[in-house]
Design an enzyme around this catalytic site. Structure first.
Site, PDB file in Angstrom:
ATOM      1  N   LYS A 126       0.868  -1.194   0.000  1.00 24.16           N
ATOM      2  CA  LYS A 126       0.000   0.000   0.000  1.00 24.16           C
ATOM      3  C   LYS A 126       0.893   1.229   0.000  1.00 24.16           C
ATOM      4  O   LYS A 126       2.001   1.195   0.544  1.00 24.16           O
ATOM      5  CB  LYS A 126      -0.865   0.021   1.267  1.00 24.16           C
ATOM      6  CG  LYS A 126      -2.128   0.831   1.107  1.00 24.16           C
ATOM      7  CD  LYS A 126      -3.241  -0.022   0.535  1.00 24.16           C
ATOM      8  CE  LYS A 126      -4.473   0.800   0.232  1.00 24.16           C
ATOM      9  NZ  LYS A 126      -5.623  -0.091  -0.058  1.00 24.16           N
ATOM     10  N   ASP A 166      -7.014   4.269  -4.464  1.00 22.33           N
ATOM     11  CA  ASP A 166      -7.667   4.075  -3.159  1.00 22.33           C
ATOM     12  C   ASP A 166      -8.340   5.427  -2.884  1.00 22.33           C
ATOM     13  O   ASP A 166      -8.580   6.189  -3.831  1.00 22.33           O
ATOM     14  CB  ASP A 166      -6.621   3.688  -2.090  1.00 22.33           C
ATOM     15  CG  ASP A 166      -7.256   3.177  -0.796  1.00 22.33           C
ATOM     16  OD1 ASP A 166      -7.588   1.984  -0.736  1.00 22.33           O
ATOM     17  OD2 ASP A 166      -7.450   3.967   0.155  1.00 22.33           O
ATOM     18  N   ASN A 240     -16.023   6.030  -4.708  1.00 20.92           N
ATOM     19  CA  ASN A 240     -16.047   4.951  -5.696  1.00 20.92           C
ATOM     20  C   ASN A 240     -16.704   3.669  -5.175  1.00 20.92           C
ATOM     21  O   ASN A 240     -17.510   3.047  -5.868  1.00 20.92           O
ATOM     22  CB  ASN A 240     -14.601   4.677  -6.152  1.00 20.92           C
ATOM     23  CG  ASN A 240     -14.474   3.412  -6.952  1.00 20.92           C
ATOM     24  OD1 ASN A 240     -14.132   2.365  -6.413  1.00 20.92           O
ATOM     25  ND2 ASN A 240     -14.786   3.478  -8.231  1.00 20.92           N
ATOM     26  N   TRP A 243     -20.461   4.162  -4.554  1.00 27.01           N
ATOM     27  CA  TRP A 243     -21.130   4.291  -5.852  1.00 27.01           C
ATOM     28  C   TRP A 243     -21.401   2.922  -6.488  1.00 27.01           C
ATOM     29  O   TRP A 243     -22.519   2.623  -6.928  1.00 27.01           O
ATOM     30  CB  TRP A 243     -20.260   5.188  -6.750  1.00 27.01           C
ATOM     31  CG  TRP A 243     -20.582   5.170  -8.210  1.00 27.01           C
ATOM     32  CD1 TRP A 243     -21.630   5.782  -8.832  1.00 27.01           C
ATOM     33  CD2 TRP A 243     -19.828   4.489  -9.235  1.00 27.01           C
ATOM     34  NE1 TRP A 243     -21.573   5.533 -10.179  1.00 27.01           N
ATOM     35  CE2 TRP A 243     -20.482   4.758 -10.451  1.00 27.01           C
ATOM     36  CE3 TRP A 243     -18.666   3.710  -9.242  1.00 27.01           C
ATOM     37  CZ2 TRP A 243     -20.017   4.253 -11.665  1.00 27.01           C
ATOM     38  CZ3 TRP A 243     -18.195   3.197 -10.448  1.00 27.01           C
ATOM     39  CH2 TRP A 243     -18.871   3.474 -11.643  1.00 27.01           C
TER      40      TRP A 243
HETATM   41  O1  2IT Z   1      -8.141  -1.501  -0.760  1.00 21.77           O
HETATM   42  C1  2IT Z   1      -8.026  -2.021  -1.891  1.00 21.77           C
HETATM   43  O2  2IT Z   1      -8.132  -3.232  -2.066  1.00 21.77           O
HETATM   44  C2  2IT Z   1      -7.745  -1.134  -3.012  1.00 21.77           C
HETATM   45  N1  2IT Z   1      -7.624   0.065  -2.809  1.00 21.77           N
HETATM   46  C3  2IT Z   1      -7.590  -1.680  -4.400  1.00 21.77           C
HETATM   47  C4  2IT Z   1      -6.205  -2.146  -4.615  1.00 21.77           C
HETATM   48  C5  2IT Z   1      -5.891  -2.571  -6.015  1.00 21.77           C
HETATM   49  O3  2IT Z   1      -4.715  -2.912  -6.237  1.00 21.77           O
HETATM   50  O4  2IT Z   1      -6.755  -2.581  -6.880  1.00 21.77           O
END
Ligand code: 2IT
Length: 449
Positions: A126, A166, A240, A243
């Site tokens: 992350k 994210d 997102n 939605w």
């Molecule tokens: O929290 C998550 O799983 C995301 N923000 C998506 C991560 C991704 O690599 O699509």
């Protein structure tokens, strides 16, 4: 609970007591693993927990940029490359004013187990910054993203680490990040997911997280002979994930009555459907921090300032905003009001005591932790990676069908693991155990690295 688990959690507390979010995430996960660790002493022998809670790598860097007034601004940026036992690091980038290294360690740690649950070969990572996109111009966003990527590019790659969006990072930001990566690396590759349709993005990726949450909810309700049809649903957030969840819940015949923002929540007794869902995107563009303007357009709706939607009597609750947005008192209210299922779209939206409450009442209320129920987003990112590697694109129907099947599979993995280790119906234990086993065994196979 296993003494080994306690020792590892105490060591985290000692090492960095200020990392409260990371310790919260680690506590929830490790508490599930007691029965596995007792049955399989090899995990302790190989110090799997000590190794799991230490990121393989955490990169911190300076992100200097120039605002529209010509003033120099500086934010910290990070990428936490947590675990690559089962695939390249994979996980989103978050731009939000409350992001710290602690936030990204919690999110990266969750991502290890989530990605494992998808059944696709993705490790956990992350990244992000405390940069606040709210109120920034398009040019400022672009300069920030470019500066962020100027450092990040040397640490990522399609076989190394594949970031995505994210909170605060959507299609626009992924575009600016991708453009700068391509320029610096002189390579057009699938180094990010959530890309635009014409340059390697997968269809259905924008909808995927929210769709997956509702597919998962449907599977959970099915175990009780029930379905989403006709359900009254509370959703939090209006970004997102919310939605996508509102869209799919409505398609399946549910009535969504709430969405929320940092300023409060909307209750719309007429249901949030049709053009109101389209309008959510517009609202986000205007002010990421305010859901209140909804009532100016839809006069039957009410705005509850400074409150959260969990006080409403609903059948299904879908927390899709941010961590720790649903506490123990609210969990109790939901149950008392007859809520049948809480299915998380955000990462760790329920506080630890709320999670424990849901687990203790799993005979009365279904509860799915985000790492299982919101995994459809990253799963579809995994599908985007596959399409990029093949240099082919699937139709929306094909991607959606795969996403749906992955959510069905994750649900089954959770149910099976929970039963196998003595806590049937406990999706927290099921998700944590099922996610853990693959990663832990892969770590043992690959030796001490
Ligand atoms: O929290 C998550 O799983 C995301 N923000 C998506 C991560 C991704 O690599 O699509």
């Amino acid at each position: 609970m296993s003494q080994y688990v306690n020792e590892v959690l105490e060591s985290l507390q000692k090492k960095a007591p200020w990392e409260s979010l990371f310790i919260q995430a680690a506590t929830e996960i490790l508490h599930s693993l007691g029965p596995v660790l007792e049955k399989e002493p090899k995990y302790k022998k190989h110090a799997i927990l000590e190794r799991l809670v230490e990121p393989e790598r955490a990169i911190g860097f300076r992100v200097p940029w120039v605002d529209d007034k010509g003033q120099i601004r500086v934010n910290p940026g990070w990428r936490v490359q947590f675990n690559s036992a089962i695939g390249p690091y994979k996980g989103g980038i978050r731009f939000h004013p409350n992001v710290t290294l602690d936030t990204l360690k919690f999110l990266g740690f969750e991502q290890i187990f989530k990605n494992s649950l998808t059944g696709l070969p993705m490790g956990g990572g992350k990244g992000g910054s405390n940069f606040d996109p709210n109120g920034k111009s398009d040019a400022e966003i672009m300069r920030f993203c470019q500066s962020f990527m100027m450092e990040l590019f040397r640490h990522i790659g399609p076989n190394t680490d594949v970031p995505a969006g994210d909170i605060g990072v959507g299609g626009r930001e992924v575009g600016y990040l991708f453009g700068m990566y391509k320029k610096l690396a002189n390579e057009f590759t699938g180094v990010l997911t959530g890309k635009g349709q014409y340059w390697g993005g997968s269809l259905v990726r924008p909808e995927a997280t929210g769709f997956g949450v509702v597919y998962f909810a449907e599977e959970m309700l099915k175990t009780k002979g029930d379905s989403m049809k006709g359900k009254k649903v509370a959703v939090s957030g209006f970004g997102n994930v919310a939605w996508g969840a509102v869209t799919k819940a409505t398609q399946l015949g549910a009535k969504v009555v709430t969405i929320s923002g940092p300023d409060g929540y909307i209750y719309d007794m007429d249901g949030i459907s049709g053009e109101k869902i389209v309008h959510m995107e517009e609202m986000l563009r205007i002010d990421r921090m305010a859901v209140a303007p909804y009532v100016e357009k839809y006069k039957n709706a009410q705005f509850h300032a400074g409150k959260r939607p969990w006080e409403q009597a609903v059948d299904v609750a879908l927390p899709c905003a941010i961590q720790n947005e649903l506490n123990l008192d609210e969990a109790k209210i939901l149950l008392a009001n007859g809520c049948k299922a809480v299915v998380e779209g955000a990462n760790m939206p329920s506080t630890l005591d709320a999670v424990e409450f849901f687990q203790a009442n799993s005979d009365k209320i279904l509860y799915a932790p985000g790492k299982a129920s919101n995994a459809g987003g990253v799963a579809t990112s995994g599908l985007e990676m596959s399409q990029n590697s093949m240099r082919l694109g699937w139709t929306a129907e094909e991607v959606d069908a795969r996403l749906h099947q992955i959510m069905i599979n994750i649900h089954k993995s959770c149910v099976d693991a929970a039963s196998r280790f003595g806590t049937p119906g406990n999706y927290v234990n099921g998700a944590n155990i099922a996610g853990f086993l693959k990663v832990a065994d892969s770590m043992i196979d690959q030796g001490l690295v």
